[in-house]
Design a protein around this motif. Structure first.
Motif, PDB file in Angstrom:
ATOM      1  N   PRO B  94       0.860  -1.127  -0.006  1.00 30.02           N
ATOM      2  CA  PRO B  94      -0.081   0.077  -0.050  1.00 30.02           C
ATOM      3  C   PRO B  94       0.741   1.390  -0.012  1.00 30.02           C
ATOM      4  O   PRO B  94       1.824   1.386   0.838  1.00 30.02           O
ATOM      5  N   GLN B  95       0.287   2.265  -0.830  1.00 31.47           N
ATOM      6  CA  GLN B  95       1.007   3.313  -1.162  1.00 31.47           C
ATOM      7  C   GLN B  95       0.678   4.391  -0.151  1.00 31.47           C
ATOM      8  O   GLN B  95       1.285   5.337   0.283  1.00 31.47           O
ATOM      9  N   ASP B  96      -0.798   4.294   0.539  1.00 36.66           N
ATOM     10  CA  ASP B  96      -1.362   5.051   1.352  1.00 36.66           C
ATOM     11  C   ASP B  96      -1.039   4.527   2.696  1.00 36.66           C
ATOM     12  O   ASP B  96      -1.407   3.304   2.962  1.00 36.66           O
ATOM     13  N   SER B  97      -0.547   5.383   3.579  1.00 29.67           N
ATOM     14  CA  SER B  97      -0.202   4.932   4.937  1.00 29.67           C
ATOM     15  C   SER B  97      -1.213   4.555   5.785  1.00 29.67           C
ATOM     16  O   SER B  97      -1.203   3.563   6.565  1.00 29.67           O
ATOM     17  N   ASP B  98      -2.572   4.985   5.542  1.00 30.36           N
ATOM     18  CA  ASP B  98      -3.538   4.818   6.113  1.00 30.36           C
ATOM     19  C   ASP B  98      -3.991   3.241   5.852  1.00 30.36           C
ATOM     20  O   ASP B  98      -4.345   2.501   6.759  1.00 30.36           O
ATOM     21  N   GLN B  99      -3.939   2.741   4.578  1.00 28.64           N
ATOM     22  CA  GLN B  99      -4.109   1.461   4.096  1.00 28.64           C
ATOM     23  C   GLN B  99      -3.097   0.555   4.921  1.00 28.64           C
ATOM     24  O   GLN B  99      -3.404  -0.521   5.445  1.00 28.64           O
ATOM     25  N   GLN B 100      -1.904   1.077   4.953  1.00 31.47           N
ATOM     26  CA  GLN B 100      -0.866   0.360   5.401  1.00 31.47           C
ATOM     27  C   GLN B 100      -0.948   0.003   6.996  1.00 31.47           C
ATOM     28  O   GLN B 100      -0.755  -1.209   7.062  1.00 31.47           O
ATOM     29  N   ILE B 101      -1.274   0.812   7.685  1.00 28.91           N
ATOM     30  CA  ILE B 101      -1.495   1.082   9.053  1.00 28.91           C
ATOM     31  C   ILE B 101      -2.827  -0.113   9.364  1.00 28.91           C
ATOM     32  O   ILE B 101      -2.639  -1.073  10.136  1.00 28.91           O
ATOM     33  N   THR B 102      -3.630  -0.013   8.525  1.00 30.31           N
ATOM     34  CA  THR B 102      -4.804  -0.926   8.615  1.00 30.31           C
ATOM     35  C   THR B 102      -4.465  -2.085   8.441  1.00 30.31           C
ATOM     36  O   THR B 102      -5.069  -3.363   9.168  1.00 30.31           O
ATOM     37  N   ALA B 103      -3.710  -2.473   7.301  1.00 31.71           N
ATOM     38  CA  ALA B 103      -3.320  -3.901   6.932  1.00 31.71           C
ATOM     39  C   ALA B 103      -2.398  -4.396   8.163  1.00 31.71           C
ATOM     40  O   ALA B 103      -2.539  -5.595   8.487  1.00 31.71           O
ATOM     41  N   ALA B 104      -1.476  -3.698   8.697  1.00 35.90           N
ATOM     42  CA  ALA B 104      -0.560  -3.955   9.717  1.00 35.90           C
ATOM     43  C   ALA B 104      -1.241  -4.415  10.930  1.00 35.90           C
ATOM     44  O   ALA B 104      -1.033  -5.503  11.303  1.00 35.90           O
ATOM     45  N   ARG B 105      -2.209  -3.585  11.213  1.00 39.32           N
ATOM     46  CA  ARG B 105      -3.197  -3.982  12.435  1.00 39.32           C
ATOM     47  C   ARG B 105      -3.902  -5.193  12.174  1.00 39.32           C
ATOM     48  O   ARG B 105      -4.207  -6.022  13.157  1.00 39.32           O
ATOM     49  N   ALA B 106      -4.450  -5.455  11.184  1.00 39.92           N
ATOM     50  CA  ALA B 106      -5.288  -6.598  10.836  1.00 39.92           C
ATOM     51  C   ALA B 106      -4.217  -7.950  10.980  1.00 39.92           C
ATOM     52  O   ALA B 106      -4.802  -8.836  11.598  1.00 39.92           O
ATOM     53  N   TYR B 108      -1.777  -7.905  13.155  1.00 46.53           N
ATOM     54  CA  TYR B 108      -1.441  -7.996  14.673  1.00 46.53           C
ATOM     55  C   TYR B 108      -2.574  -8.761  15.124  1.00 46.53           C
ATOM     56  O   TYR B 108      -2.475  -9.435  16.338  1.00 46.53           O
ATOM     57  N   ASP B 109      -3.693  -8.470  14.551  1.00 48.81           N
ATOM     58  CA  ASP B 109      -5.191  -8.788  15.372  1.00 48.81           C
ATOM     59  C   ASP B 109      -5.288 -10.432  14.900  1.00 48.81           C
ATOM     60  O   ASP B 109      -5.815 -11.080  15.803  1.00 48.81           O
ATOM     61  N   GLN B 110      -4.844 -10.759  13.652  1.00 46.86           N
ATOM     62  CA  GLN B 110      -4.968 -11.841  13.323  1.00 46.86           C
ATOM     63  C   GLN B 110      -3.969 -13.077  14.242  1.00 46.86           C
ATOM     64  O   GLN B 110      -4.057 -14.287  14.354  1.00 46.86           O
ATOM     65  N   VAL B 111      -2.578 -12.515  14.290  1.00 45.49           N
ATOM     66  CA  VAL B 111      -1.704 -13.570  14.669  1.00 45.49           C
ATOM     67  C   VAL B 111      -1.201 -12.674  15.973  1.00 45.49           C
ATOM     68  O   VAL B 111      -0.323 -11.897  16.242  1.00 45.49           O
ATOM     69  N   PRO B 112      -1.976 -13.079  17.308  1.00 49.51           N
ATOM     70  CA  PRO B 112      -1.438 -12.564  18.561  1.00 49.51           C
ATOM     71  C   PRO B 112      -0.264 -12.768  18.977  1.00 49.51           C
ATOM     72  O   PRO B 112       0.350 -12.125  19.838  1.00 49.51           O
ATOM     73  N   TRP B 113       0.461 -13.585  18.364  1.00 44.36           N
ATOM     74  CA  TRP B 113       2.072 -13.700  18.978  1.00 44.36           C
ATOM     75  C   TRP B 113       2.715 -12.600  18.710  1.00 44.36           C
ATOM     76  O   TRP B 113       3.170 -12.324  19.635  1.00 44.36           O
ATOM     77  N   LEU B 114       2.379 -11.774  17.574  1.00 48.16           N
ATOM     78  CA  LEU B 114       3.151 -10.481  17.475  1.00 48.16           C
ATOM     79  C   LEU B 114       3.211  -9.613  18.860  1.00 48.16           C
ATOM     80  O   LEU B 114       4.139  -9.302  19.283  1.00 48.16           O
ATOM     81  N   GLU B 115       1.827  -9.290  19.217  1.00 49.87           N
ATOM     82  CA  GLU B 115       1.916  -8.473  20.273  1.00 49.87           C
ATOM     83  C   GLU B 115       2.189  -9.258  21.487  1.00 49.87           C
ATOM     84  O   GLU B 115       2.884  -8.423  22.618  1.00 49.87           O
ATOM     85  N   GLU B 116       1.989 -10.523  21.842  1.00 47.31           N
ATOM     86  CA  GLU B 116       2.482 -11.295  22.977  1.00 47.31           C
ATOM     87  C   GLU B 116       3.814 -11.358  23.037  1.00 47.31           C
ATOM     88  O   GLU B 116       4.480 -11.187  24.229  1.00 47.31           O
ATOM     89  N   VAL B 310       2.494 -15.206   9.243  1.00 41.47           N
ATOM     90  CA  VAL B 310       2.237 -13.704   9.464  1.00 41.47           C
ATOM     91  C   VAL B 310       2.222 -13.092   8.006  1.00 41.47           C
ATOM     92  O   VAL B 310       1.627 -12.048   7.593  1.00 41.47           O
ATOM     93  N   MET B 311       3.466 -13.806   7.074  1.00 37.77           N
ATOM     94  CA  MET B 311       3.534 -13.250   5.854  1.00 37.77           C
ATOM     95  C   MET B 311       2.080 -13.191   4.992  1.00 37.77           C
ATOM     96  O   MET B 311       1.467 -12.518   4.185  1.00 37.77           O
ATOM     97  N   GLN B 312       1.571 -14.683   4.969  1.00 36.30           N
ATOM     98  CA  GLN B 312       0.357 -14.707   4.608  1.00 36.30           C
ATOM     99  C   GLN B 312      -0.849 -13.937   5.028  1.00 36.30           C
ATOM    100  O   GLN B 312      -1.592 -13.505   3.988  1.00 36.30           O
ATOM    101  N   ALA B 313      -0.753 -13.862   6.392  1.00 35.46           N
ATOM    102  CA  ALA B 313      -1.982 -12.737   6.529  1.00 35.46           C
ATOM    103  C   ALA B 313      -1.758 -11.483   6.246  1.00 35.46           C
ATOM    104  O   ALA B 313      -2.530 -10.693   5.778  1.00 35.46           O
ATOM    105  N   TYR B 314      -0.455 -11.094   6.234  1.00 38.55           N
ATOM    106  CA  TYR B 314      -0.260  -9.634   5.661  1.00 38.55           C
ATOM    107  C   TYR B 314      -0.787  -9.521   4.089  1.00 38.55           C
ATOM    108  O   TYR B 314      -1.408  -8.402   3.824  1.00 38.55           O
ATOM    109  N   LEU B 315      -0.356 -10.615   3.522  1.00 41.91           N
ATOM    110  CA  LEU B 315      -0.745 -10.584   1.801  1.00 41.91           C
ATOM    111  C   LEU B 315      -2.352 -10.379   1.696  1.00 41.91           C
ATOM    112  O   LEU B 315      -2.687  -9.668   0.890  1.00 41.91           O
ATOM    113  N   ASN B 316      -2.889 -11.318   2.634  1.00 43.05           N
ATOM    114  CA  ASN B 316      -4.420 -11.215   2.717  1.00 43.05           C
ATOM    115  C   ASN B 316      -4.968 -10.131   2.982  1.00 43.05           C
ATOM    116  O   ASN B 316      -5.889  -9.318   2.424  1.00 43.05           O
TER     117      ASN B 316
END
Ligand code: NA
Ligand code: NA
Lengths: 438, 332, 174
Positions: B94-106, B108-116, B310-316
Motif C-alpha cells: 500500500p502506497q497510502d499510509s492509512d491503508q498500510q497501518i490498517t493492514a498491519a493492524r489486521a 497483529y489482530d490475526q496473529v496474537p503472537w506478534l503482540e504477545e 504472518v506473511m500470508q496474513a499480511y498479503l491477505n
C-alpha cells in the motif's frame, strides 16, 4: 523530585572530581547512583551504564580520535612537525609569538578536515606543544594556544555539531556549514591578534629560536624541507580530498594516519620508533574515549532527571527581557559544557532554545553559530572542560597540570564568547555567505 | 496523585513523524484526559533524539524501566523483532499510509503472537502502531531504468537493503545523520527514503534527483510501555493510556499521508527534480523480489516464529484493503 | 613487572596495531570505491565496532600507567597517607563502576549470543556478541586492574604515586 537528585549528583560529581577520582569514574558513579535514586531500580541503574558503554562511541565518526592521535604522533616523532615549525620561525621572523600563531593557523586548516574538536586538541597536543616547549615558550601560553584553537574545528566545515544542530532545527546542513566559515576565520584572527598583542607586551613568554651559529648544511635543509613540505602536502591531500568529494572527514583521518606514517618513513623512522609511536598513541586514546562514554551517561541522567522541563521552567519564570533570556541560555550552555559532551548538550537544549530564539526574532542560522561558539567555550571551563582534559591526556609531558591548561585557555574562552556575541549582534557574518550561495 | 512518566525515542522530534506524533499528540492528549477525567495528573519527562536511549536501545530501555514509554522502529531491532518487520518483506504494498497501518493492524489482530512477544519476552505492552510513509529513491545523478542502478552504491538503514540487492545496486548500511555528508562526498550516490525525512535531513542538496518508486508505506513503528509501570498506575489512568495509544495509531495513517504530501511539495519547492518510474519498471522491480517474502518467512519459521502465517496474513490483509500489488507475491 | 601488567601491555599493543589496521582498511575502502566502484563491504560496521573494542582493550593499561584523567588540585595539598587513602577510595569506585559494567553487559552479552542478535541486513549482517563480549571481558580486567593498583599502592610499589612498575616502559622488538 528528579531535579533534586540531579543537583545532589552534580554536587557529588564536583566533590569526587576535586578529591582526585578519575573523571570518567566519577561521572559513571554519579550517573548510576542518580538513576538508582530516581527510578529505585538497581537493574535500570546498571543497565544505563552498560547500554551507554556499548552504544556511546559505537559510531564510525569516533574513529577519527584514535586515528588523528596516531597521525599526530607520527608527525611529531618523525621530526616533521619540528621542521615545519622551524621553517615558520625563520620565515616569519618579525612576527611575535609565531609558533603560537602557526598553531592557530594549523588548527584552522585542520578544522577544515575534522569535525571533532577533541581530535584536533589531541593531535596538536602532540604536534605543536613539544615544538613550542623546545623553543622556550611559557607553558600556560603554549597549552592555551593548543586547547583554545581546537574549538575552531566545530565552526569551520565539516562539523558534527553543525550537522546535529541542522537536523534538530530542520535547517540546511549545507547552509550552516557555509555560515560557520566567516565567524571561524574571524575567531582565528582574534586568536592571532591576542597572541601578537600579549607577546609584544611580554616578549619573554614566546622567545624565537636562536639564530644558528653554523649555517644549515644542504642535507639538513633538504631534510627540513621534506618534513615541512610533507606536512603541507598531507594537509592538501586531506582537505582537497574532502572538498573534492573523494572521501568523508572520517575517512580523511585514515588517510592522514597513513600519510603521516609515510612521512615518518621518509624522515627515517624505523622499527622500534614506529612501534613506539603506535604504542604511545594508543595510550592517549582510551582515557579520552572513556570520558566521552561517561559524559554521555551523565547526559542521560540529566535527561531522565527532567533537566529539560527544569530548563523550560526557568525560561517561563523569566519574563520577557530578551537579553536576560540570551544570557540565561549562555549560562546554561557554559554550565553544561563543564559537564557533558557537546553533542549531548545540543540534544538536550536546542529543541528548547531554538524556538525561543525564533520568537525573539533572532535569525536561526546566526543563532546556530552563536550556540556552537558558546558550547565550545564550555569545553574550556573547569572543573570538567573536556578539551582541557583531552590536552592533558595527549600532551607528551606528564608534568603539565590541568590548572596550567585552564589558565592558558582562559583568554581563548573569553574571545570565543566575544565572537559569539559579535555573531549575535551582526548576524550577517553568519547569514551572508549562505544567502549568496543558496 | 501526580505520576511522572519518562517517554522517549531515538529519533528527534521533527523530521520523524512517529516521534512528532508522540510529542504533539500522545503526550498532550494523555495529560489532558487524565487531568479532566480522573483525580490524578500525569507529568511527562520527554527524551527524544536519543537523549535517554538511542534508536537501537529503546526496546531494552523500556524493558528495564529506564523509559516508561518508548517509540521505536522494529527495523532497528532486526534480531529481536525480526518478524515485526513484515511489511519490509513484501515491498510495493500500500502506497497510502492509512491503508498500510490498517493492514498491519489486521495482521497483529490475526496473529496474537506478534503482540504477545512484546510482553512475554521484553516486559512491555504494545500501545499502538505507527510507521513510515511511502518509500522512494533519491540519487545524486538521474537514472532511467533499473539497469542504470547496477552497481550504484545506495545508502539505507535496516531491512530495506535487500530491495536494492535484488535490483543489482550495492547497498551501504548507514544512518540518517551520516547521509548528508556521505552523499556529498560520494560514499554512496543514493538514499532509499520517504519524502518527509528526505526533506528534513536535506538530502536533496547533495542528491537532488528524487524518483517516485513506491516501495510502499511501512507500518513498522511501535509505541510500547513497560508492563510494571503500566500496572502500577490506577485503573482509570491505564485505560486512558491504552485508549490514547490506540488513538495514536488511528491518526498515524493520516499524519503520515500529510507528511508524504508536504514532503513532496517541499522537495519540489526546494528545487529537487521529482520524477516517477513507469508501471512496467515498478512491476519488474517487484517481480525481481518474488522470492523475498517466502525467504523471510522461512527464516522466521526457522527461528521458531510464525513467519509463514504472518506473511500470508499480511498479503491477505493488503488484498482486503483493495490495494492491487504491481506483482502478486505468494508465500508457500 | 607482574603478569597482569604484561598482559595489559600485550592487549594494548594488539589494539594499537588494530588502529593502524583500521587506517589501512579505510584506505582500501576509499581506493576500491573511487578506482573500481567496489568499496570494501562492511567497512562502516567494522569501524564502529572496532572503536568501542579498541577503547576497552586499552583501559587496563590506562589504569596501570596512571593515564586516566583526573585532577590533583586537592591531593597535592594533603599529606601522603591521606593521598593514598583518596587513591584507594577512587580505585574502589572504579572497581564498583566496572563490576556494574560486567554485571549489565553479561546479561546483554548472553542475550545477544542466545538470540543471535545482529545489526544491519542483507549481506551486511554483523553479530553483536563479539563487541559485547569484548566490553564484558575488558571491564572485568579493568576492575581487576583497579584492585591490583590498590595492592601495589599499599605495598609502596607505585612510581610517582600513580604508575604501576613497568607499565610505561618502552616497547622492544626482539
Ligand atoms: Na571542521
Ligand atoms: Na565540558
Amino acid at each position: 523530585m528528579g531535579g533534586d537528585i540531579v543537583l545532589w549528583m552534580l554536587g557529588l560529581l564536583i566533590l569526587l572530581i576535586l578529591l582526585g577520582t578519575h573523571i570518567g569514574v566519577a561521572l559513571a558513579v554519579c550517573s548510576g547512583l542518580g538513576v538508582f535514586l530516581m527510578l529505585g531500580s538497581f537493574e535500570a541503574a546498571i543497565s544505563i551504564l552498560g547500554n551507554t558503554a556499548y552504544e556511546a562511541v559505537r559510531k564510525d565518526v569516533f574513529v577519527v580520535i584514535p586515528l588523528f592521535v596516531l597521525m599526530g604522533d607520527f608527525i611529531s616523532r618523525s621530526g616533521a612537525a619540528g621542521d615545519l615549525y622551524r621553517i615558520c620561525d625563520r620565515t616569519l621572523k618579525r612576527l611575535p609569538g609565531r609558533l603560537a600563531i602557526a598553531t592557530i593557523a594549523g588548527n584552522t586548516v585542520f578544522a577544515a578536515v575534522t569535525g571533532v574538536s577533541i581530535a584536533a586538541a589531541a593531535a596538536f597536543s602532540r604536534i605543536a606543544y613539544p615544538e613550542m616547549k623546545r623553543a622556550g615558550y611559557k607553558r600556560t601560553f603554549a597549552l592555551g594556544a593548543v586547547a583554545g584553537s581546537a574549538c575552531l574545528g566545530m565552526l569551520i566545515p565539516p562539523s558534527v555539531l553543525l550537522i546535529v544542530w541542522a537536523i534538530l532545527t530542520e535547517l540546511s546542513v549545507g547552509a550552516l556549514f557555509i555560515a560557520g566559515i566567516i565567524p571561524g576565520v574571524i575567531l582565528a584572527l582574534m586568536f592571532a591578534a591576542y597572541v601578537i598583542i600579549s607577546v609584544a607586551h611580554k616578549p619573554e613568554i614566546a622567545p624565537s629560536f636562536k639564530a644558528e651559529l653554523v649555517p644549515l648544511t644542504r642535507a639538513e635543509i633538504r631534510s627540513e624541507l621534506i618534513g615541512g613540505l610533507g606536512i603541507l602536502g598531507l594537509i592538501m591531500l586531506v582537505i582537497g580530498g574532502i572538498w573534492q568529494g573523494f572521501f568523508t572527514p572520517t575517512e580523511a583521518a585514515g588517510f592522514g594516519a597513513i600519510g603521516a606514517f609515510i612521512i615518518g618513513l621518509i624522515k627515517g623512522m624505523r622499527g622500534a620508533e614506529i612501534l613506539d609511536a603506535i604504542y604511545q598513541a594508543g595510550r592517549t586514546t582510551a582515557p579520552i574515549m572513556f570520558l566521552l562514554i561517561t559524559a554521555q551517561m551523565y547526559s542521560r541522567l540529566l535527561a531522565i532527571g527532567g533537566a529539560v522541563p527544569f530548563i523550560q521552567g526557568l525560561f517561563f519564570n523569566l519574563g520577557a527581557e530578551p537579553w536576560m533570556i540570551i544570557a540565561l541560555m549562555m549560562v546554561i550552555w557554559i554550565i553544561l559544557g563543564m559537564l557533558v559532551d557537546s553533542v549531548s548538550i545540543i540534544l538536550l537544549t536546542v529543541p528548547i532554545f531554538a524556538p525561543i530564539a525564533a520568537v525573539l526574532g533572532i535569525d536561526q542560522v546566526a543563532f546556530a553559530i552563536f550556540g556552537i561558539l558558546v558550547i565550545e567555550a564550555g569545553l574550556l571551563t573547569p572543573p570538567f572542560g573536556l578539551l582541557v582534559y583531552t590536552v592533558k591526556g595527549a600532551v607528551p609531558d606528564p608534568s603539565v597540570t590541568l590548572g596550567e591548561i585552564f589558565i592558558g585557555s582562559t583568554p581563548y574562552f573569553v574571545l570565543i564568547l566575544l565572537a559569539a556575541l559579535i555573531v549575535l549582534f551582526i548576524p550577517s557574518l553568519a547569514t551572508w555567505l549562505p544567502s549568496i550561495m543558496f | 496523585d501526580d505520576f511522572t512518566l519518562r517517554i522517549g525515542a531515538g529519533h528527534p522530534n521533527g523530521p520523524a513523524v512517529y516521534v512528532a506524533d508522540v510529542a504533539d499528540f500522545f503526550v498532550p492528549e494523555v495529560v489532558r484526559r487524565v487531568e479532566e477525567e480522573t483525580d490524578h495528573t500525569i507529568t511527562f519527562v520527554e527524551g527524544y533524539g536519543g537523549s535517554i536511549a538511542g534508536v537501537a536501545e529503546t526496546l531494552e530501555s523500556v524493558e528495564n524501566g529506564i523509559l516508561d514509554i518508548g517509540a521505536y522502529c522494529a527495523c532497528f531491532e532486526p534480531a529481536k523483532l525480526f518478524l515485526h518487520n513484515f511489511p519490509y518483506y513484501a515491498p510495493f504494498g500500500p502506497q497510502d499510509s492509512d491503508q498500510q497501518i490498517t493492514a498491519a493492524r489486521a495482521v497483529y489482530d490475526q496473529v496474537p503472537w506478534l503482540e504477545e512477544q512484546f510482553t512475554s519476552e521484553y516486559g512491555q505492552v504494545l500501545l499502538g502502531l505507527h510507521g513510515w510513509d511511502n518509500y522512494h529513491l533519491g540519487t545524486t545523478d538521474p537514472w532511467e531504468t533499473v539497469d542504470d542502478l547496477q552497481g550504484v552504491k545506495i545508502g539505507g538503514a535496516g531491512p530495506n537493503l535487500p530491495w536494492l540487492e535484488f535490483a543489482g545496486a550495492t547497498p551501504v548500511q548507514s544512518t540518517l545523520p551520516d547521509g548528508y555528508l556521505s552523499l556529498q562526498t560520494g560514499v554512496y550516490n543514493g538514499w532509499l527514503m520517504f519524502p518527509s525525512a528526505y526533506l528534513g535531513f536535506r538530502f536533496y542538496e547533495p542528491a537532488p534527483y528524487y524518483t517516485l518508486i513506491g516501495f510502499g508505506a511501512m507500518g513498522v513503528n511501535v509505541l510500547t510501555m513497560n508492563e510494571r509501570s503500566l500496572n502500577n498506575l490506577p485503573e482509570d489512568v491505564q485505560t486512558i493510556i491504552r485508549e490514547v495509544g490506540a488513538a495514536y495509531e488511528a491518526q498515524a495513517g493520516a499524519s503520515l499521508n500529510a507528511r508524504q504530501a508536504s514532503g513532496l511539495t517541499g522537495l519540489e519547492e526546494a528545487g529537487a527534480t521529482i520524477s516517477e518510474i513507469s508501471a512496467e519498471v515498478r512491476s519488474g522491480w517487484a517481480e525481481s523480489l518474488a522470492s523475498f517474502p517466502s525467504q523471510q518467512a522461512a527464516e522466521a519459521d526457522g527461528r521458531g516464529m510464525p513467519g509463514t502465517e504472518v506473511m500470508q496474513a499480511y498479503l491477505n490483509a493488503v488484498g482486503e484493503t483493495g490495494y492491487e500489488w504491481p506483482y502478486e507475491y505468494t508465500v508457500e | 613487572m607482574g603478569v597482569p601488567i604484561k598482559l595489559s601491555r600485550g592487549i594494548h599493543l594488539i589494539s594499537a596495531f588494530w588502529t593502524m589496521a583500521l587506517a589501512l582498511l579505510i584506505f582500501a575502502d576509499v581506493m576500491g570505491r573511487q578506482l573500481f566502484g567496489a568499496p570494501v563491504p562492511g567497512t562502516k560496521e567494522i569501524l564502529q565496532n572496532s572503536v568501542v573494542s579498541i577503547a576497552f582493550l586499552q583501559l587496563p593499561l590506562a589504569i596501570y600507567s596512571g593515564s586516566m584523567l583526573r585532577t590533583s588540585v586537592f591531593a597535592d595539598a594533603v599529606p601522603a597517607l591521606f593521598r593514598r587513602i583518596l587513591r584507594t577510595i577512587s580505585a574502589l569506585l572504579g572497581i564498583g563502576v566496572f563490576i556494574a559494567l560486567v554485571w549489565s553487559t553479561s546479561d546483554s552479552f548472553i542475550d545477544a549470543y542466545r538470540i543471535g542478535e545482529y545489526e544491519g541486513e542483507g549481506s551486511l549482517r554483523v553479530p553483536t556478541w563479539p563487541v559485547r563480549g569484548a566490553v564484558l571481558v575488558m571491564s572485568a580486567f579493568t576492575a581487576f586492574a583497579y584492585l591490583h593498583m590498590i595492592v601495589l599502592d599499599w605495598r609502596g610499589k607505585l612510581q610517582n604515586e600513580i604508575e604501576a612498575p613497568g607499565a610505561m616502559a618502552p616497547v622492544h622488538i626482539h
